[in-house]
Design a protein around this motif. Structure first.
Motif, PDB file in Angstrom:
ATOM      1  N   HIS A  49       1.426  -1.674   5.689  1.00 42.85           N
ATOM      2  CA  HIS A  49       1.405  -2.647   6.782  1.00 42.85           C
ATOM      3  C   HIS A  49       1.173  -4.063   6.245  1.00 42.85           C
ATOM      4  CE1 HIS A  49       0.801   0.259  10.362  1.00 42.85           C
ATOM      5  NE2 HIS A  49       1.451   0.853   9.374  1.00 42.85           N
ATOM      6  N   PHE A  50       0.295  -4.175   5.249  1.00 39.64           N
ATOM      7  CA  PHE A  50       0.037  -5.483   4.638  1.00 39.64           C
ATOM      8  C   PHE A  50       1.318  -6.042   4.004  1.00 39.64           C
ATOM      9  CE2 PHE A  50      -0.892  -7.672   0.606  1.00 39.64           C
ATOM     10  CZ  PHE A  50      -1.496  -8.819   1.100  1.00 39.64           C
ATOM     11  N   VAL A  51       2.008  -5.224   3.227  1.00 39.93           N
ATOM     12  CA  VAL A  51       3.243  -5.672   2.584  1.00 39.93           C
ATOM     13  C   VAL A  51       4.297  -6.012   3.632  1.00 39.93           C
ATOM     14  CG1 VAL A  51       5.151  -4.941   1.076  1.00 39.93           C
ATOM     15  CG2 VAL A  51       2.778  -4.491   0.405  1.00 39.93           C
ATOM     16  N   ASN A  52       4.386  -5.215   4.690  1.00 42.68           N
ATOM     17  CA  ASN A  52       5.343  -5.508   5.751  1.00 42.68           C
ATOM     18  C   ASN A  52       5.070  -6.879   6.372  1.00 42.68           C
ATOM     19  OD1 ASN A  52       7.515  -4.881   7.621  1.00 42.68           O
ATOM     20  ND2 ASN A  52       5.893  -4.721   9.151  1.00 42.68           N
ATOM     21  N   ALA A  53       3.808  -7.176   6.630  1.00 39.11           N
ATOM     22  CA  ALA A  53       3.453  -8.446   7.270  1.00 39.11           C
ATOM     23  C   ALA A  53       3.655  -9.638   6.338  1.00 39.11           C
ATOM     24  CB  ALA A  53       2.006  -8.399   7.760  1.00 39.11           C
ATOM     25  N   THR A  54       3.323  -9.475   5.063  1.00 41.83           N
ATOM     26  CA  THR A  54       3.385 -10.620   4.163  1.00 41.83           C
ATOM     27  C   THR A  54       4.747 -10.794   3.495  1.00 41.83           C
ATOM     28  OG1 THR A  54       2.434  -9.270   2.388  1.00 41.83           O
ATOM     29  CG2 THR A  54       0.904 -10.606   3.693  1.00 41.83           C
ATOM     30  N   VAL A  55       5.280  -9.746   2.928  1.00 44.61           N
ATOM     31  CA  VAL A  55       6.533  -9.855   2.171  1.00 44.61           C
ATOM     32  C   VAL A  55       7.746  -9.873   3.093  1.00 44.61           C
ATOM     33  CG1 VAL A  55       7.998  -8.734   0.430  1.00 44.61           C
ATOM     34  CG2 VAL A  55       5.500  -8.767   0.138  1.00 44.61           C
ATOM     35  N   PHE A  56       7.741  -9.012   4.120  1.00 45.26           N
ATOM     36  CA  PHE A  56       8.915  -8.869   4.983  1.00 45.26           C
ATOM     37  C   PHE A  56       8.774  -9.591   6.330  1.00 45.26           C
ATOM     38  CE2 PHE A  56       9.073  -5.193   2.110  1.00 45.26           C
ATOM     39  CZ  PHE A  56      10.322  -5.403   1.557  1.00 45.26           C
ATOM     40  N   ASN A  57       7.687 -10.353   6.504  1.00 47.14           N
ATOM     41  CA  ASN A  57       7.474 -11.145   7.722  1.00 47.14           C
ATOM     42  C   ASN A  57       7.540 -10.276   8.980  1.00 47.14           C
ATOM     43  OD1 ASN A  57       6.898 -13.513   9.122  1.00 47.14           O
ATOM     44  ND2 ASN A  57       9.062 -13.981   9.438  1.00 47.14           N
ATOM     45  N   GLY A  58       6.951  -9.087   8.881  1.00 51.71           N
ATOM     46  CA  GLY A  58       6.943  -8.165  10.013  1.00 51.71           C
ATOM     47  C   GLY A  58       5.600  -8.163  10.721  1.00 51.71           C
ATOM     48  N   TYR A  59       5.449  -7.243  11.648  1.00 49.52           N
ATOM     49  CA  TYR A  59       4.189  -7.103  12.368  1.00 49.52           C
ATOM     50  C   TYR A  59       3.163  -6.397  11.480  1.00 49.52           C
ATOM     51  CZ  TYR A  59       6.896  -8.137  16.577  1.00 49.52           C
ATOM     52  OH  TYR A  59       7.691  -8.725  17.512  1.00 49.52           O
ATOM     53  N   ALA A  60       1.908  -6.807  11.597  1.00 49.44           N
ATOM     54  CA  ALA A  60       0.832  -6.231  10.784  1.00 49.44           C
ATOM     55  C   ALA A  60       0.536  -4.787  11.180  1.00 49.44           C
ATOM     56  CB  ALA A  60      -0.437  -7.075  10.910  1.00 49.44           C
ATOM     57  N   TRP A  61       0.969  -4.359  12.325  1.00 57.45           N
ATOM     58  CA  TRP A  61       0.688  -3.002  12.807  1.00 57.45           C
ATOM     59  C   TRP A  61       1.917  -2.102  12.708  1.00 57.45           C
ATOM     60  CZ3 TRP A  61       0.448  -7.485  15.590  1.00 57.45           C
ATOM     61  CH2 TRP A  61       1.534  -7.738  16.396  1.00 57.45           C
ATOM     62  N   GLU A  62       2.876  -2.522  11.906  1.00 58.45           N
ATOM     63  CA  GLU A  62       4.117  -1.759  11.764  1.00 58.45           C
ATOM     64  C   GLU A  62       4.404  -1.518  10.284  1.00 58.45           C
ATOM     65  OE1 GLU A  62       8.571  -2.092  13.621  1.00 58.45           O
ATOM     66  OE2 GLU A  62       7.684  -3.937  12.871  1.00 58.45           O
ATOM     67  N   SER A  63       4.893  -0.343   9.958  1.00 58.69           N
ATOM     68  CA  SER A  63       5.232  -0.024   8.572  1.00 58.69           C
ATOM     69  C   SER A  63       6.551  -0.683   8.172  1.00 58.69           C
ATOM     70  CB  SER A  63       5.349   1.490   8.400  1.00 58.69           C
ATOM     71  OG  SER A  63       6.473   1.982   9.108  1.00 58.69           O
ATOM     72  N   ILE A  64       6.759  -0.760   6.859  1.00 62.92           N
ATOM     73  CA  ILE A  64       8.024  -1.283   6.343  1.00 62.92           C
ATOM     74  C   ILE A  64       9.182  -0.432   6.857  1.00 62.92           C
ATOM     75  CG2 ILE A  64       9.387  -1.667   4.255  1.00 62.92           C
ATOM     76  CD1 ILE A  64       6.686  -2.078   2.774  1.00 62.92           C
ATOM     77  N   SER A  65       8.996   0.886   6.901  1.00 68.03           N
ATOM     78  CA  SER A  65      10.068   1.788   7.343  1.00 68.03           C
ATOM     79  C   SER A  65      10.467   1.522   8.790  1.00 68.03           C
ATOM     80  CB  SER A  65       9.610   3.238   7.196  1.00 68.03           C
ATOM     81  OG  SER A  65       9.324   3.527   5.858  1.00 68.03           O
ATOM     82  N   SER A  66       9.487   1.402   9.668  1.00 62.90           N
ATOM     83  CA  SER A  66       9.776   1.138  11.077  1.00 62.90           C
ATOM     84  C   SER A  66      10.444  -0.222  11.247  1.00 62.90           C
ATOM     85  CB  SER A  66       8.490   1.205  11.897  1.00 62.90           C
ATOM     86  OG  SER A  66       8.749   0.853  13.236  1.00 62.90           O
ATOM     87  N   HIS A  67       9.933  -1.215  10.543  1.00 63.85           N
ATOM     88  CA  HIS A  67      10.505  -2.557  10.601  1.00 63.85           C
ATOM     89  C   HIS A  67      11.953  -2.537  10.105  1.00 63.85           C
ATOM     90  CE1 HIS A  67      10.086  -7.033   9.162  1.00 63.85           C
ATOM     91  NE2 HIS A  67      10.954  -6.891  10.131  1.00 63.85           N
ATOM     92  N   ALA A  68      12.195  -1.809   9.010  1.00 60.02           N
ATOM     93  CA  ALA A  68      13.555  -1.723   8.472  1.00 60.02           C
ATOM     94  C   ALA A  68      14.513  -1.143   9.504  1.00 60.02           C
ATOM     95  CB  ALA A  68      13.566  -0.877   7.198  1.00 60.02           C
ATOM     96  N   TRP A  69      14.098  -0.095  10.193  1.00 61.41           N
ATOM     97  CA  TRP A  69      14.963   0.515  11.194  1.00 61.41           C
ATOM     98  C   TRP A  69      15.235  -0.454  12.344  1.00 61.41           C
ATOM     99  CZ3 TRP A  69      18.116   4.419  10.971  1.00 61.41           C
ATOM    100  CH2 TRP A  69      18.718   4.857  12.161  1.00 61.41           C
TER     101      TRP A  69
END
Length: 118
Positions: A49-69
């Motif tokens: 979740h941390f990497v998703n929020a910082t590297v991929f500019n996603g939500y802090a409560w969402e995984s990279i996988s969910s964000h990718a989809w």
């Protein structure tokens, strides 16, 4: 003026959090090898979740996988993540999004993603 205060508060907070994050990562490596699986999974999930929020500019409560989809139609990195995870578990990102999207929708609807200080 509130932007200056917010940035100063963020800087001070990060001065405390970053050393703890490094310690947490080192503990996660130790736990991954010698500790209980549940604790290791929780740590990896938090790091995801941390990497998703910082590297991929996603939500802090969402995984990279969910964000990718969720953004697969518009982002090349998302299509890469989907292809990569499909090698290990078919439809991983789709299932992650199905599980996490209701949480994302609830938090956005309740405006919990908005600034809470200053």
């Amino acid at each position: 003026m509130s932007t200056v205060k917010e940035r100063a508060a963020g800087f001070l907070l990060m001065c405390a959090v970053v050393p703890l994050a490094v310690l947490g990562y080192l503990l996660l490596v130790w736990i991954g090898v010698f500790g209980p699986n549940a604790r290791g999974r929780a740590g990896v999930r938090a790091l995801d979740h941390f990497v998703n929020a910082t590297v991929f500019n996603g939500y802090a409560w969402e995984s990279i996988s969910s964000h990718a989809w969720r953004v697969r139609e518009h982002k090349r990195w998302a299509r890469f993540v989907i292809r990569l995870t499909d090698r290990f578990q078919k439809d991983h990102c789709m299932r992650a999004n199905k599980r996490e999207q209701p949480v994302v929708d609830l938090i956005v609807k309740a405006k919990l993603d908005k600034q809470t200080i200053f």
